[in-house]
Design a protein around this motif. Structure first.
Motif, PDB file in Angstrom:
ATOM      1  N   ALA A 109      40.945  41.809  49.467  1.00  0.00           N
ATOM      2  CA  ALA A 109      40.348  40.653  50.132  1.00  0.00           C
ATOM      3  C   ALA A 109      41.263  40.205  51.261  1.00  0.00           C
ATOM      4  CB  ALA A 109      40.136  39.521  49.129  1.00  0.00           C
ATOM      5  N   SER A 115      30.783  37.402  50.061  1.00  0.00           N
ATOM      6  CA  SER A 115      31.167  38.585  49.284  1.00  0.00           C
ATOM      7  C   SER A 115      31.173  39.854  50.117  1.00  0.00           C
ATOM      8  CB  SER A 115      30.250  38.746  48.063  1.00  0.00           C
ATOM      9  OG  SER A 115      28.896  38.626  48.407  1.00  0.00           O
ATOM     10  N   THR A 155      36.390  30.912  43.027  1.00  0.00           N
ATOM     11  CA  THR A 155      35.540  32.000  42.562  1.00  0.00           C
ATOM     12  C   THR A 155      35.494  31.988  41.047  1.00  0.00           C
ATOM     13  OG1 THR A 155      36.140  33.362  44.470  1.00  0.00           O
ATOM     14  CG2 THR A 155      35.201  34.498  42.581  1.00  0.00           C
ATOM     15  N   LYS A 204      36.273  47.483  47.898  1.00  0.00           N
ATOM     16  CA  LYS A 204      36.944  48.323  46.905  1.00  0.00           C
ATOM     17  C   LYS A 204      37.002  49.747  47.462  1.00  0.00           C
ATOM     18  CE  LYS A 204      37.163  49.464  42.017  1.00  0.00           C
ATOM     19  NZ  LYS A 204      36.571  49.258  40.679  1.00  0.00           N
ATOM     20  N   MET A 225      34.682  41.443  50.541  1.00  0.00           N
ATOM     21  CA  MET A 225      35.362  42.038  49.393  1.00  0.00           C
ATOM     22  C   MET A 225      35.147  43.548  49.445  1.00  0.00           C
ATOM     23  SD  MET A 225      36.863  39.807  47.422  1.00  0.00           S
ATOM     24  CE  MET A 225      36.907  40.585  45.816  1.00  0.00           C
ATOM     25  N   LEU A 241      36.713  35.794  50.083  1.00  0.00           N
ATOM     26  CA  LEU A 241      36.854  35.802  48.640  1.00  0.00           C
ATOM     27  C   LEU A 241      38.210  36.329  48.203  1.00  0.00           C
ATOM     28  CD1 LEU A 241      33.389  37.269  47.658  1.00  0.00           C
ATOM     29  CD2 LEU A 241      34.093  34.897  47.726  1.00  0.00           C
ATOM     30  N   ILE A 298      40.244  45.784  44.053  1.00  0.00           N
ATOM     31  CA  ILE A 298      39.523  45.068  45.092  1.00  0.00           C
ATOM     32  C   ILE A 298      40.518  44.518  46.108  1.00  0.00           C
ATOM     33  CG2 ILE A 298      38.063  43.075  45.599  1.00  0.00           C
ATOM     34  CD1 ILE A 298      36.544  45.191  44.153  1.00  0.00           C
TER      35      ILE A 298
END
Length: 261
Positions: A238, A147, A47, A152, A150, A14, A236
């Motif tokens: 990726a 997902s 996305t 954070k 991904m 993602l 975030i």
């Protein structure tokens, strides 16, 4: 098969930042796939973010020399909700064909738990003697292959981002990707230029596999690598680059477009 699905999972990377927005926003990410430096495939993902909801739709296809040996095509998607900075999937789907054979998976999640899985072809019944079955307790806290990549982190540094284990479940198998920090590397592509955070990755098969699998033995003894980049100002991260060792040589996935509107 598990090796192929792991590669497919790492392809669906993602590139979007969750957050509330007044109108839906779509972002595009494209990857090239190379084996020992030769192009063998491509992947594209879109996305869509709509308030607390997200959806990712992707396509994967072999290309170049790979088409001369085995033609592969597939689609994958996931939908879910954004909650407390996390992407929580509701439904994950994968369908692909390779070597004139087809596979399909449809997994439903609730609050981080996998609650059902419909796969084709179905698991062998009875299973092979060395097959390790997936147990209900192993699905209590899992992520989907889209997902799940991904992240954070609390801080935008290797130690914070890479000190974690990702518990993947794709409807067939449960495996852990154990990440560890490995510094930073310069990376440049359309949509990003700067320092990418590098994580070394070890694959740990949990269930849904055969202990005699040579592919599992090989992957479990090797170190993969994933480079993460920040998605704009979201916090975030990726993947922008993935390196997977194979018995033929390194398989690499490189972002050619990263989170472009």
């Amino acid at each position: 098969m598990l090796c192929r699905r792991l590669a497919a999972a790492l392809l669906v990377l993602l590139a979007a930042a969750p957050g509330a927005r007044a109108a839906p926003e779509s972002l595009e990410t494209n990857y090239t796939i190379s084996l020992i430096g030769l192009p063998v495939g491509r992947a594209s993902f879109r996305t869509t973010l709509d308030g607390p909801r997200y959806r990712v739709e992707g396509t994967l296809a072999s290309a170049g020399l790979a088409d001369l040996v085995s033609k592969t095509q597939g689609t994958s998607s996931v939908s879910g909700r954004v909650r407390a900075g996390r992407l929580l999937a509701d439904r994950y789907r994968l369908a692909y064909t390779s070597d004139a054979k087809s596979w399909r998976s449809d997994v439903r999640y609730r609050g981080g738990r996998a609650v059902s899985a419909d796969v084709a072809p179905p698991p062998r019944n009875p299973p092979q003697p060395d097959f390790v079955p997936v147990r209900r307790a192993q699905l209590a806290s899992v992520v989907d292959p889209l997902s799940g990549l991904m992240i954070k982190p609390a801080k935008p540094d290797p130690a914070s981002l890479c000190s974690r284990t990702l518990p993947f479940y794709d409807g067939w198998s449960r495996l852990d990707l154990a990440l560890s920090p490995s510094g930073t590397r310069a990376f440049s592509t359309e949509g990003f230029e700067g320092q990418a955070i590098v994580c070394d990755v070890r694959v740990r098969a949990v269930s849904g596999y055969r202990t005699s699998s040579n592919g599992i033995k090989y992957l479990s003894s090797r170190t993969l690598q994933i480079w993460f980049a920040p998605v704009r100002d979201s916090g975030i991260f990726a993947p922008v680059y993935v390196r997977i060792p194979t018995e033929v040589g390194p398989l690499s996935l490189t972002a050619t477009t990263f989170a472009k509107p």
